[in-house]
Structure formats: structure tokens, C-alpha cells
Design a protein around this motif. Sequence first.
Motif, PDB file in Angstrom:
ATOM      1  N   ARG A  87       0.949  -1.283   0.284  1.00  0.00           N
ATOM      2  CA  ARG A  87      -0.023  -0.016  -0.091  1.00  0.00           C
ATOM      3  C   ARG A  87       0.882   1.445  -0.042  1.00  0.00           C
ATOM      4  O   ARG A  87       0.592   2.236  -0.746  1.00  0.00           O
ATOM      5  N   GLU A  88       1.750   1.118   0.772  1.00  0.00           N
ATOM      6  CA  GLU A  88       2.507   2.407   1.228  1.00  0.00           C
ATOM      7  C   GLU A  88       3.473   2.907  -0.171  1.00  0.00           C
ATOM      8  O   GLU A  88       3.603   4.021  -0.629  1.00  0.00           O
ATOM      9  N   LEU A  89       4.110   1.810  -0.647  1.00  0.00           N
ATOM     10  CA  LEU A  89       4.947   2.218  -2.177  1.00  0.00           C
ATOM     11  C   LEU A  89       4.074   2.462  -3.008  1.00  0.00           C
ATOM     12  O   LEU A  89       4.566   3.462  -4.015  1.00  0.00           O
ATOM     13  N   ASN A  90       2.939   2.016  -3.263  1.00  0.00           N
ATOM     14  CA  ASN A  90       2.105   2.389  -4.538  1.00  0.00           C
ATOM     15  C   ASN A  90       1.485   3.886  -4.192  1.00  0.00           C
ATOM     16  O   ASN A  90       1.458   4.836  -5.090  1.00  0.00           O
ATOM     17  N   ASP A  91       0.943   4.074  -2.906  1.00  0.00           N
ATOM     18  CA  ASP A  91       0.507   5.425  -2.645  1.00  0.00           C
ATOM     19  C   ASP A  91       1.670   6.498  -2.543  1.00  0.00           C
ATOM     20  O   ASP A  91       1.297   7.632  -3.284  1.00  0.00           O
ATOM     21  N   THR A 128      -4.166 -18.567  -9.220  1.00  0.00           N
ATOM     22  CA  THR A 128      -5.343 -18.683  -9.548  1.00  0.00           C
ATOM     23  C   THR A 128      -5.986 -17.188 -10.225  1.00  0.00           C
ATOM     24  O   THR A 128      -5.379 -16.072  -9.680  1.00  0.00           O
ATOM     25  N   ASP A 129      -7.138 -17.317 -10.864  1.00  0.00           N
ATOM     26  CA  ASP A 129      -7.526 -15.907 -11.334  1.00  0.00           C
ATOM     27  C   ASP A 129      -8.202 -14.980 -10.021  1.00  0.00           C
ATOM     28  O   ASP A 129      -7.919 -13.791  -9.879  1.00  0.00           O
ATOM     29  N   GLU A 130      -8.730 -15.736  -9.105  1.00  0.00           N
ATOM     30  CA  GLU A 130      -8.903 -15.051  -7.941  1.00  0.00           C
ATOM     31  C   GLU A 130      -7.804 -14.481  -7.167  1.00  0.00           C
ATOM     32  O   GLU A 130      -7.858 -13.329  -6.702  1.00  0.00           O
ATOM     33  N   GLU A 131      -6.505 -14.942  -7.317  1.00  0.00           N
ATOM     34  CA  GLU A 131      -5.471 -14.343  -6.659  1.00  0.00           C
ATOM     35  C   GLU A 131      -4.769 -13.297  -7.398  1.00  0.00           C
ATOM     36  O   GLU A 131      -4.451 -12.341  -6.917  1.00  0.00           O
ATOM     37  N   TYR A 132      -4.924 -13.603  -8.584  1.00  0.00           N
ATOM     38  CA  TYR A 132      -4.662 -12.265  -9.489  1.00  0.00           C
ATOM     39  C   TYR A 132      -5.646 -11.226  -9.255  1.00  0.00           C
ATOM     40  O   TYR A 132      -4.873  -9.812  -8.928  1.00  0.00           O
ATOM     41  N   LEU A 133      -6.911 -11.434  -9.175  1.00  0.00           N
ATOM     42  CA  LEU A 133      -7.684 -10.279  -8.792  1.00  0.00           C
ATOM     43  C   LEU A 133      -7.340  -9.471  -7.494  1.00  0.00           C
ATOM     44  O   LEU A 133      -7.424  -8.443  -7.519  1.00  0.00           O
ATOM     45  N   ASP A 134      -7.016 -10.410  -6.531  1.00  0.00           N
ATOM     46  CA  ASP A 134      -6.813  -9.742  -5.260  1.00  0.00           C
ATOM     47  C   ASP A 134      -5.623  -8.923  -5.194  1.00  0.00           C
ATOM     48  O   ASP A 134      -5.459  -7.767  -4.725  1.00  0.00           O
ATOM     49  N   THR A 135      -4.400  -9.488  -5.644  1.00  0.00           N
ATOM     50  CA  THR A 135      -3.251  -8.748  -5.857  1.00  0.00           C
ATOM     51  C   THR A 135      -3.347  -7.536  -6.547  1.00  0.00           C
ATOM     52  O   THR A 135      -3.028  -6.402  -6.245  1.00  0.00           O
ATOM     53  N   GLN A 139      -3.234  -3.187  -5.081  1.00  0.00           N
ATOM     54  CA  GLN A 139      -2.185  -2.288  -5.880  1.00  0.00           C
ATOM     55  C   GLN A 139      -3.164  -1.209  -6.376  1.00  0.00           C
ATOM     56  O   GLN A 139      -2.728  -0.221  -6.111  1.00  0.00           O
ATOM     57  N   ALA A 140      -4.290  -1.337  -7.122  1.00  0.00           N
ATOM     58  CA  ALA A 140      -5.077  -0.328  -7.810  1.00  0.00           C
ATOM     59  C   ALA A 140      -5.794   0.658  -6.888  1.00  0.00           C
ATOM     60  O   ALA A 140      -5.900   1.827  -6.972  1.00  0.00           O
ATOM     61  N   GLU A 141      -6.132  -0.200  -5.703  1.00  0.00           N
ATOM     62  CA  GLU A 141      -6.786   0.812  -4.564  1.00  0.00           C
ATOM     63  C   GLU A 141      -6.023   1.647  -3.935  1.00  0.00           C
ATOM     64  O   GLU A 141      -6.111   2.898  -3.694  1.00  0.00           O
ATOM     65  N   ALA A 142      -4.580   1.271  -3.774  1.00  0.00           N
ATOM     66  CA  ALA A 142      -3.581   2.231  -3.185  1.00  0.00           C
ATOM     67  C   ALA A 142      -3.177   3.189  -4.136  1.00  0.00           C
ATOM     68  O   ALA A 142      -2.929   4.387  -3.850  1.00  0.00           O
ATOM     69  N   LEU A 143      -3.210   2.842  -5.680  1.00  0.00           N
ATOM     70  CA  LEU A 143      -2.783   3.803  -6.462  1.00  0.00           C
ATOM     71  C   LEU A 143      -4.047   4.932  -6.533  1.00  0.00           C
ATOM     72  O   LEU A 143      -3.742   6.164  -6.682  1.00  0.00           O
ATOM     73  N   ALA A 144      -5.328   4.458  -6.611  1.00  0.00           N
ATOM     74  CA  ALA A 144      -6.335   5.333  -6.611  1.00  0.00           C
ATOM     75  C   ALA A 144      -6.244   6.325  -5.216  1.00  0.00           C
ATOM     76  O   ALA A 144      -6.726   7.521  -5.411  1.00  0.00           O
ATOM     77  N   GLU A 145      -5.827   5.881  -4.182  1.00  0.00           N
ATOM     78  CA  GLU A 145      -5.985   6.486  -2.991  1.00  0.00           C
ATOM     79  C   GLU A 145      -4.875   7.570  -3.356  1.00  0.00           C
ATOM     80  O   GLU A 145      -4.790   8.859  -2.515  1.00  0.00           O
ATOM     81  N   GLY A 146      -3.805   7.123  -3.652  1.00  0.00           N
ATOM     82  CA  GLY A 146      -2.516   8.313  -4.008  1.00  0.00           C
ATOM     83  C   GLY A 146      -2.784   9.345  -5.145  1.00  0.00           C
ATOM     84  O   GLY A 146      -2.145  10.129  -5.399  1.00  0.00           O
TER      85      GLY A 146
END
Length: 306
Positions: A87-91, A128-135, A139-146
Motif C-alpha cells: 500500500r505504502e509504496l504504491n501510494d 489462480t484468477d482469484e489471486e490475480y484479482l486480489d493482488t 495495488q489499484a486501490e492504493a494507486l487510486a488513493e494516491g
Amino acid sequence: MRARGWEVVERIRRGETLVFDGGYGTMLFAAGLANGACPELWNDTHADVVRGVHAGYFDAGSQIVETNTFGGTRLKLNEYKIGDRTRELNDKGARLARAAAPESGYIAGSIGPTSRLPVDYALDEGVTDEEYLDTFREQAEALAEGGVDLFAVETMMFPQECTAAVRACKAVADLPVMATMFFQYEEIHDRDRTMWGESPAEVAKNLVAAGADVVGMNCGRGPDRAIVIIREMRQATDAPLVAYPNAGLPITTGDTVTYELGPEAMARDYPALLDVGCNIVGACCGSNPEHIRRIAEIVSRRRPRK
Ligand SMILES: [Zn+2]
């Protein structure tokens, strides 16, 4: 109110061509990033250097600059045992790019491959597709917050990884998503294919179907192949198209890698790239702000007069 990033799509719809940025690896290595070190960590330890690279691209004429978060998924950061800093590094990455941007500049949150293979192809347990989605969602959430204006899902090799990244971006924020894949030139067949064997037309259709707002190619080979790939994509879709190829092929001498095309030589192919219907142009590995300066000149010569 709609996020400002949507202007990118609207401007393309109105007939504008926009300029993306160039390579980061080359610039960071030149500034002292060690081989095998984690580039995203520099968003914390070498913030001035990273901010300087962003500023260099905006000065050269980039209208969209991406964050230094290419390997910023937890799955990738785990390779360096710093997954807990995702979270920190993306933000921080998002804020650094924003700090370097002029008011008119757009920031694209870079999201690259995890370097982990899908279940069906991996020698280890696979992802798995689920794990890709989670990871990717994390990242996308932290970038959006940033504060990024849009996302750049890029250099993707596997369709299921790429579509998972696009879906994750769409799930966390109402921002445009650019999605680009890595194509290999298959010399014996004289054609460009992803690692999976998909054609440019198939990639364009699949990524639009997954929700991408802008689709295209990056990295891979030089602008000569980008022209062919974008032409094929344009025949398959009306969606905005983006290309940021490498500065030609890498040339390895000892343990230094250079690329075959200088700014002048690289820019020579860009009028043809615009002719085949590319809407956003930039450059990838081996390029620097000088490459972007030449590319931006070509784009501005073509910009429709008001
Ligand atoms: Zn590249």
C-alpha cells in the motif's frame, strides 16, 4: 462529478493525439539503482530521483506520465520480502508523480505483471484468477488513493493475468484503464503474437471486452512492429489505441545493455504509427526524455489547429 482522467478518453474521441512517457529502468539504473534491487522501493528511499524522472518526461512533452509502480503488486514485492509495504509504496508512487506534474498533466498508475504464472502453466503451485484479482485490486486501490487519474496495465504476457488486472482496476475506481500487452515478433511467420499466441486483433477485442478503455502494445520490439500491431488492432476495434514500444532491440556488450534506436531514429517511425490510427504514443525500454521530445514534436506538428 466524473474523475479528471476521463478527459483522456474524451480528448481522443475529439481527435486529439496524446503523448505518453518513456522508459524508467534506464533512468533509474543510470541514477544508481543496483541490478536486482527493487525499483519501487525508491519511491521511499530515493523520492527525489523518481520525482526528477517524472519531471523530465513532463518537460519533454509527455501529457501522461506513469508512476514508478510497475512491480508494485504484493505477489511481485514478495520476491523482495516487502509485500507488507504494498500500500505504502504504491501510494507514495502516485503522490511523487503528482508532485512532478503540471496542472494539465495526467498520472497513470503503472501495473505490471506479477512474474508469477497462471495455474495451468506454472511449475510451482501457480496463481489462480482469484489471486490475480486480489493482488491487482490491492495495488489499484492504493494507486487510486494516491490520486492517479487513470491506470496503465502494461507489459502483460498472459491474457488471464491482463484481464484480471483490468477487472481489478474497474472494481476499485471509476477511472479509465489503458491495457497493453507484450508481443513477440515471430520471424518465421512474419507476425506478432503474445506469449500465449494471441494476435493483435484478438488482444484488442478481449481487452475491450474485459472493460479496458484504451488498448494497445508496449515494450516488446521497436516502433516498426508497433505500426503493424496497431494497424491490426485498428481493424478490429474503434477503441482508443496506445503504443509505447522499446527503442528497438537491446544490444548487450559485457554487462551493459543499450538499445539500437536513438531519439532521431526512433521518432522516424511515429508519423506512420499515427497514420495507422494510434491515439496515444510513447516509448518503453531504452528510451529517455530526448526520445519523448522528438515524438512530442511529431505529434504537435499533426495536432489539429483550433
Ligand atoms: Zn519495455
